[in-house]
Write a protein that holds these residues in place. Structure first.
Motif, mmCIF file in Angstrom:
data_model
loop_
_atom_site.group_PDB
_atom_site.id
_atom_site.type_symbol
_atom_site.label_atom_id
_atom_site.label_comp_id
_atom_site.label_asym_id
_atom_site.label_seq_id
_atom_site.Cartn_x
_atom_site.Cartn_y
_atom_site.Cartn_z
ATOM 1 N N PRO A 195 0.828 -1.206 0.000
ATOM 2 C CA PRO A 195 0.000 0.000 0.000
ATOM 3 C C PRO A 195 0.864 1.259 0.000
ATOM 4 O O PRO A 195 1.928 1.311 0.630
ATOM 5 N N LEU A 196 0.408 2.270 -0.713
ATOM 6 C CA LEU A 196 1.071 3.571 -0.752
ATOM 7 C C LEU A 196 0.141 4.588 -0.122
ATOM 8 O O LEU A 196 -1.002 4.750 -0.569
ATOM 9 N N ASP A 197 0.616 5.233 0.938
ATOM 10 C CA ASP A 197 -0.230 6.166 1.689
ATOM 11 C C ASP A 197 -1.520 5.480 2.148
ATOM 12 O O ASP A 197 -2.606 6.082 2.142
ATOM 13 N N GLY A 198 -1.381 4.211 2.533
ATOM 14 C CA GLY A 198 -2.513 3.483 3.085
ATOM 15 C C GLY A 198 -3.494 2.931 2.078
ATOM 16 O O GLY A 198 -4.568 2.457 2.466
ATOM 17 N N ARG A 199 -3.142 2.961 0.782
ATOM 18 C CA ARG A 199 -4.077 2.480 -0.230
ATOM 19 C C ARG A 199 -3.369 1.599 -1.249
ATOM 20 O O ARG A 199 -2.210 1.835 -1.612
ATOM 21 N N GLY A 200 -4.097 0.565 -1.696
ATOM 22 C CA GLY A 200 -3.649 -0.219 -2.827
ATOM 23 C C GLY A 200 -4.214 0.391 -4.099
ATOM 24 O O GLY A 200 -5.007 1.331 -4.050
ATOM 25 N N VAL A 201 -3.826 -0.174 -5.233
ATOM 26 C CA VAL A 201 -4.263 0.419 -6.496
ATOM 27 C C VAL A 201 -4.596 -0.666 -7.505
ATOM 28 O O VAL A 201 -3.989 -1.746 -7.513
ATOM 29 N N GLY A 224 -16.957 -4.255 3.053
ATOM 30 C CA GLY A 224 -16.973 -3.017 2.291
ATOM 31 C C GLY A 224 -15.672 -2.267 2.249
ATOM 32 O O GLY A 224 -15.611 -1.134 1.766
ATOM 33 N N ALA A 225 -14.591 -2.873 2.748
ATOM 34 C CA ALA A 225 -13.328 -2.150 2.853
ATOM 35 C C ALA A 225 -12.538 -2.103 1.552
ATOM 36 O O ALA A 225 -11.657 -1.266 1.395
ATOM 37 N N LEU A 226 -12.834 -2.999 0.621
ATOM 38 C CA LEU A 226 -12.025 -3.053 -0.596
ATOM 39 C C LEU A 226 -12.068 -1.729 -1.349
ATOM 40 O O LEU A 226 -11.033 -1.202 -1.764
ATOM 41 N N ALA A 227 -13.253 -1.176 -1.519
ATOM 42 C CA ALA A 227 -13.377 0.080 -2.255
ATOM 43 C C ALA A 227 -12.756 1.248 -1.495
ATOM 44 O O ALA A 227 -12.334 2.231 -2.098
ATOM 45 N N ARG A 228 -12.694 1.140 -0.162
ATOM 46 C CA ARG A 228 -12.084 2.206 0.627
ATOM 47 C C ARG A 228 -10.565 2.143 0.589
ATOM 48 O O ARG A 228 -9.895 3.172 0.681
ATOM 49 N N LEU A 229 -10.017 0.936 0.469
ATOM 50 C CA LEU A 229 -8.573 0.760 0.583
ATOM 51 C C LEU A 229 -7.860 0.601 -0.761
ATOM 52 O O LEU A 229 -6.634 0.657 -0.803
ATOM 53 N N PHE A 230 -8.620 0.389 -1.833
ATOM 54 C CA PHE A 230 -8.019 0.245 -3.163
ATOM 55 C C PHE A 230 -8.677 1.227 -4.125
ATOM 56 O O PHE A 230 -9.902 1.346 -4.146
ATOM 57 N N THR A 231 -7.873 1.916 -4.902
ATOM 58 C CA THR A 231 -8.422 2.822 -5.903
ATOM 59 C C THR A 231 -8.945 2.016 -7.083
ATOM 60 O O THR A 231 -8.387 0.984 -7.452
#
Length: 267
Positions: A195-201, A224-231
């Motif tokens: 993760p970069l800055d707390g997010r995957g891509v 529901g966390a996938l959409a919050r943690l991945f762009t």
């Protein structure tokens, strides 16, 4: 004809799978049957890696690393695993019982989910990652799929493989089913790339990424966390695929939301 590559999850090794080709052929037949009429428009292949993560040992207490992953999973459910003494079979059963009480589910179902999932996750990150990724990447390059359907641990493998192949393949749709990608520490923080800055891509070679999870899937957490943690992830509304065992890939494949996502892949 839509080219589809299926990437399976845990517990898919069978004694009859004496070669990866035979294992893949067996899974392909099962997946085609589950997809029903939708399969008529698909050129489906499956990437098989179950033999690379299987264990020869049966009936032993979970290893320390496996228990550590279970502890992180329990905390994601809001359960403090320090409430029971010891760290073995009894502790595991107590943790599963606490999660079951929170989820309104039978403890046996939760315990089965954990026992199916975490041993192979442990082996994947500890020793199997390189071999699994090489085999799955080879399948992706060979089949050049329009759609990649990845279930459970297979969504972790697909995510990492597609990132490594970002300059070599273009995929119209990545469809993840019952994915644990957002599970903190146990999986999310161990991904490559991390993760970069707390997010995957979303992998650069993937045009769309749709995620589907059963409301009672004990692996697909936090909810529901996938959409919050991945762009770049589209979360479909929570569905119910089966009242007894809410993590089976075959039940996912039978659900209209899955066939619908494949049919409308390039919307």
């Amino acid at each position: 004809m839509t080219r589809v590559l299926g990437i399976h999850g845990v517990r898919n090794y069978k004694a009859a799978d004496t070669t990866p080709h035979l294992g893949s052929a067996r899974l392909r037949s099962d997946w085609l049957t589950a997809l029903g009429p939708t399969a008529s428009g698909l050129d489906l292949e499956t990437a098989y890696y179950a033999d690379l993560l299987r264990s020869e040992k049966q009936g032993e207490d979970p290893a320390d690393e496996e228990l550590a992953l279970v502890e992180q999973w329990a905390r994601a459910w809001g359960v403090d695993p320090s409430g029971a003494q010891g760290r073995a079979t009894g502790w595991l059963r107590w943790v599963c019982g606490q999660v079951a009480a929170r989820a309104g589910e039978r403890p046996a179902v939760v315990e089965k989910s954990v026992k199916l999932f975490f041993p192979e996750v442990t082996r994947y990150f500890a020793t199997g990652r390189s071999a699994v990724l090489e085999r799955v990447k080879a399948s992706i390059v060979q089949h050049q799929p329009d759609v990649v359907v990845a279930h459970s641990l297979g969504s972790v493998v697909a995510y990492e493989a597609l990132h490594e192949l970002a300059d070599e393949v273009e995929v119209e749709l990545l469809l993840t089913l019952g994915s644990p990608l957002a599970l903190p520490n146990a999986i999310f923080h161990r991904l490559a790339p991390g993760p970069l800055d707390g997010r995957g891509v979303r992998p650069h070679g993937v045009r769309r990424w749709v995620n589907i999870a059963d409301v009672g899937d004990f692996v697909a957490i936090p909810k529901g966390a996938l959409a919050r943690l991945f762009t770049g992830v589209e979360e479909r509304p929570e569905i119910t695929i089966a009242p007894v065992w809410p993590h089976s890939v075959l039940d996912y494949l039978k659900h209209p939301s899955v066939s619908g996502a494949i049919v409308e892949r390039s919307r």
